[in-house]
Design an enzyme around this catalytic site. Structure first.
Site, PDB file in Angstrom:
ATOM      1  N   TYR A  70       0.854  -1.205   0.000  1.00  0.00           N
ATOM      2  CA  TYR A  70       0.000   0.000   0.000  1.00  0.00           C
ATOM      3  C   TYR A  70       0.880   1.241   0.000  1.00  0.00           C
ATOM      4  CZ  TYR A  70       1.052   0.032   5.025  1.00  0.00           C
ATOM      5  OH  TYR A  70       1.694   0.027   6.245  1.00  0.00           O
ATOM      6  N   PRO A  71       0.408   2.302  -0.661  1.00  0.00           N
ATOM      7  CA  PRO A  71       1.090   3.589  -0.597  1.00  0.00           C
ATOM      8  C   PRO A  71       0.472   4.437   0.512  1.00  0.00           C
ATOM      9  CG  PRO A  71      -0.559   3.670  -2.323  1.00  0.00           C
ATOM     10  CD  PRO A  71      -0.673   2.307  -1.666  1.00  0.00           C
ATOM     11  N   MET A  72       1.219   5.389   1.029  1.00  0.00           N
ATOM     12  CA  MET A  72       0.677   6.232   2.103  1.00  0.00           C
ATOM     13  C   MET A  72       1.329   7.627   2.141  1.00  0.00           C
ATOM     14  SD  MET A  72       2.448   4.809   5.582  1.00  0.00           S
ATOM     15  CE  MET A  72       2.003   6.345   6.407  1.00  0.00           C
ATOM     16  N   ASP A  73       0.639   8.547   2.742  1.00  0.00           N
ATOM     17  CA  ASP A  73       1.132   9.901   2.997  1.00  0.00           C
ATOM     18  C   ASP A  73       1.142  10.161   4.495  1.00  0.00           C
ATOM     19  OD1 ASP A  73       1.391  10.773   0.364  1.00  0.00           O
ATOM     20  OD2 ASP A  73      -0.664  11.514   0.259  1.00  0.00           O
ATOM     21  N   LYS A  74       1.918  11.143   4.905  1.00  0.00           N
ATOM     22  CA  LYS A  74       1.752  11.687   6.240  1.00  0.00           C
ATOM     23  C   LYS A  74       0.761  12.851   6.133  1.00  0.00           C
ATOM     24  CE  LYS A  74       4.280   9.215   9.015  1.00  0.00           C
ATOM     25  NZ  LYS A  74       3.554   8.342   9.969  1.00  0.00           N
ATOM     26  N   GLN A  88       9.342  -6.268   6.262  1.00  0.00           N
ATOM     27  CA  GLN A  88       8.830  -5.052   5.656  1.00  0.00           C
ATOM     28  C   GLN A  88       9.901  -4.336   4.842  1.00  0.00           C
ATOM     29  OE1 GLN A  88       6.688  -2.249   8.296  1.00  0.00           O
ATOM     30  NE2 GLN A  88       8.634  -1.178   8.468  1.00  0.00           N
TER      31      GLN A  88
END
Lengths: 256, 256, 256, 256, 256
Positions: free
Chosen positions: D152-156, D192
């Site tokens: 999965y991609p993510m942002d802060k 990970q």
């Protein structure tokens, strides 16, 4: 009643009909079919620009920049039935085979009474002839033959804490007034048609800006963005930018 | 218990079946296939409008403005099974070949008890005959033969600080009351069917507005937008606008 | 440690496999190919419903309302490998040619320990036999033969000021308790399967509601929406609604 | 300078190449073409997994659950040029004809220095050999042969009031530390790989989790969701879940 | 007047033309058609890079990473008409048959006067020759022959409480100044072209970053993200990353 809506008057209904060209089909088409398609396309567009399909109105054709659309046909007409017919009649032409309708906008010209309720009367009933002419030009707009068009839909913001529809009438009127003053400083450089679309399409208004200088449109919109009615209360949809051409130039347009 | 939901009563289930026309396939189809398709299409639509497919209900057909849909068929029927059948039966017609189902909405007519809980009884059990007739018309709606329809789905807002579902019942009831009062001032000009869709589709309600004057629909919705129940608590989905036509006019519709 | 997550136990993995029918291809297919496709489709579905493809599990088939899907096949199976195989095996059937997989949901049945941590043990280790049976029915669910299914994915809200994951455990447990109490009042009318999907799909949970009365599902969800755990802390994805049918009725389903 | 960014070090560039299978074309393909396609597909994947196409790196192949993708090929390589070549070389194989590239993610392995700036040196310059080995394994990751992958991609988050990038360095470092501690409790169960993608793709980071137990991945991510660095400051993109298989099993994968 | 917009000056109009390759059609094309397509493609790109199509400007070609695009052609030209022509002329080539225009961005080079209003004069009227040269390089940019490009569109935030357009001019100028200082520390490593797009496309600005080191681009953008003008006031669109190649290498690009 501080929450009251402004008076409005409506004129011609408006259809913005966005098309992409199926260039693969066009490249593969035999010369004879291309010619028949171009004849049909020019004839359809010519008839709309000449308004032979309805009692009144105006139409214009634009070559659009970017992938969102290749062609935009704008129709202003007295009735929704006129627009419905114009949209389907296009599909009956041999030219339509090379296009897909990828977007559209349905609305009606609108004059609002925030700064002058007199303006929302029928133009023929407005005493001030200058004002009457102004209202008439907004309700029954002749599309100027400017090179460029910018179209975008927009909403007024209804966020918690910044809600246009919860503001007192006077506060809204003040902001619309200031907003209008900025627009006036571009008179002669950028002309504008406002259409309302609550109930007709996904945003509340559609805006057309016409100009012979692309940068003028950018300058006006950038300046407006700092105005409180936009900075706090405007939510913008996608922006479309194109160049007007006469129906007769459709063959040149399709030639790349 | 201030958080309690309003009582509701439900009537007919509703399917809004939106279709685009595959104009390229239609233009290329031989005359004989077109005729067979039109016969099948008229026959299917005629049967639904005449409700020969179920014990009860009502259906109507609309030509839609803009690119989101070309055709809308609305079905109100006593059971979900009826709707399921109507949707698939369409696909079995030769006319379906020239359409794509690009959108839809599944819901059920709903009468809410915010302002009068009596109204959420079965109409036959409501003592006040005027109220009974009103409830009946909302639960088992005959689609009026008005020229225009506006359909849109909507939610009540659940944002931090502006959360409809956290308001006390009385506050909600007051707002619904004021909201209803505005609607009543358009009686005879705009008629409305409310359907609930929690659990059935992506929004919480679907709204149909019928009128012979497109601007009346815009005026009503604009006025409502300033009403607190909308300004603070409504989140709107896409808007669809169309013109009603009798099944027999399908050939004219397809002729552009 | 007030921020601690609840204990959970997981059972069967779940695949919701949504398909649209390619009605154009179906209408054009020769009778022999249709028959072969139906044979293959019935056989595939029959084998899954009979769980001949895995050690254990349950499957069911639904006709979906609206344009988002025509067909839903739900599989509960002991391993992700079983689901992976079921999904690809479908594509190998002659029936798959007439379908497109337009949506899906991957998750695993989940029992949470907010109100009773005992429930998150393996059912065979739970002393209270009623509780053990309950946990077993949630982890290894037999799909009831109810007429209707409602499926939707959801998240718990993480907005500034309304953040489920920042609440103390006890506060969350209290809300889940109240939430569960509302569900219990629908016992016998609506049955529910909860699956967790963090790491498996785009939302955090998937919810299946089964009932023989469509309005019961709407009533339950409407009532829950006023409950604080939903009103303040639930974010809902799209809703899907369908009608169950036995594999043998696939030919009737395809006949419209 | 409290606003300072953490030191980082970067290693191999990463391409996540998501493909759907065109099952209709596959079903219709003659046996000979299928065989040629499988030969080409196995050969392409084998060469990437064996890293015959570049100086160094690692690749792996996964069967994806759900409709978002059927196949995922992950490539870690020393240069962006290597990834660019791998992506286009796939399209030159006869197997590519049966696939569409429906998604992708471009990033670079990243080690951050919030908790230990020493770690952002080149591994060969890190004195502590344990730390050097750890940094090396994060910058130049061998993909483990675990059964499952979750990507999965993510942002802060940069929301008003909850803005990661406005926090003092020490506060961010503390949160990253706690975050890491949770991860460590899953050592040996979930491994990970973190890649950074600011400037390369739409989110700021991409996360790969590898495990032989699907529920371990869910448990880890659920626990992390209650940790402040996630609960307040993480915005997640879509989640993808798949099962690894060796290139030689491509024929079995395509057989359903 | 604290709300005033900054002065700006505009130079060349810019079109970012993103294309995906139709690899299936390419694989199936006879050798002769491939060669003709490559000749046409190289010739079209060569003419644009050599700017034989307009009075002035610059163009370059990039191989894009990931599924969002395979090819990017950037055109800077003196007029919108030049861009309109370049976009349609591409479609007339035999090479276009193997491409789809899946995205685009329309804008104009922009120099802003937040930190030095002198810079917004026409370069020929700027007295300081260093400044004149700098402004010229921003308004009439030669695309550097760096290996990598990163393109993204962006807005300034207009959220309640964090609204760029409601800040006093001086506060905005201070932030832009600090922002610029960070950029300067990457001088010689990353070069940048800023284009304005209010009225032309969906975001307010488009940013191109050119570098020979992909990680430099990531480092610069990561550092900027902690700067207040980005952390509080930037909203980013999608990011595109590619590798430049000369038109003559189109055959190698298409060979995988």
């Amino acid at each position: 009643m501080t929450r009251e809506p402004p008076a409005t008057n409506e004129g011609w209904y408006a259809l913005h009909d966005f098309r992409t060209i199926d260039w693969d089909a066009w490249r593969d088409a035999p010369e004879r079919e291309r010619e028949a398609a171009l004849d049909a396309g020019v004839s359809f567009l010519r008839d709309r620009v000449d308004v032979t399909d309805a009692e009144d109105g105006s139409s214009a054709v634009f070559s659009m920049l970017g992938h969102k659309a290749d062609l935009l046909v704008i129709h202003f007409r007295p009735t929704m039935a006129d627009l419905d017919t114009a949209e389907r009649a296009f599909e009956e032409t041999a030219f339509a085979e090379y296009t897909d309708q990828t977007n559209s906008y349905v609305s009606v010209t609108e004059v609002g009474g925030y700064t002058n309720e007199e303006m929302t009367k029928e133009p023929s009933e407005i005493e001030d002839t200058g004002l009457a002419r102004y209202a008439e030009s907004k309700l029954y707009p002749e599309i100027p033959d400017s090179e460029f068009v910018c179209f975008y839909p927009m909403d007024k913001r209804r966020a918690p804490g910044e809600n246009w529809y919860d503001l007192p009438f006077d506060e809204r009127a003040d902001m619309m007034d200031t907003h209008g003053e900025i627009g006036k400083t571009y008179a002669g450089q950028v002309s504008q048609v406002i259409t309302g679309s609550i109930g007709f399409d996904d945003y509340e208004w559609g805006v057309d800006l016409f100009s012979n200088d692309a940068t003028n449109i950018k300058d006006l919109l950038y300046e407006l963005r700092f105005d409180e009615s936009s900075s706090k209360y405007a939510e913008f949809g996608p922006f479309y930018f194109g160049r007007q051409f006469p129906p007769e130039d459709l063959p040149a347009f399709m030639a790349g």
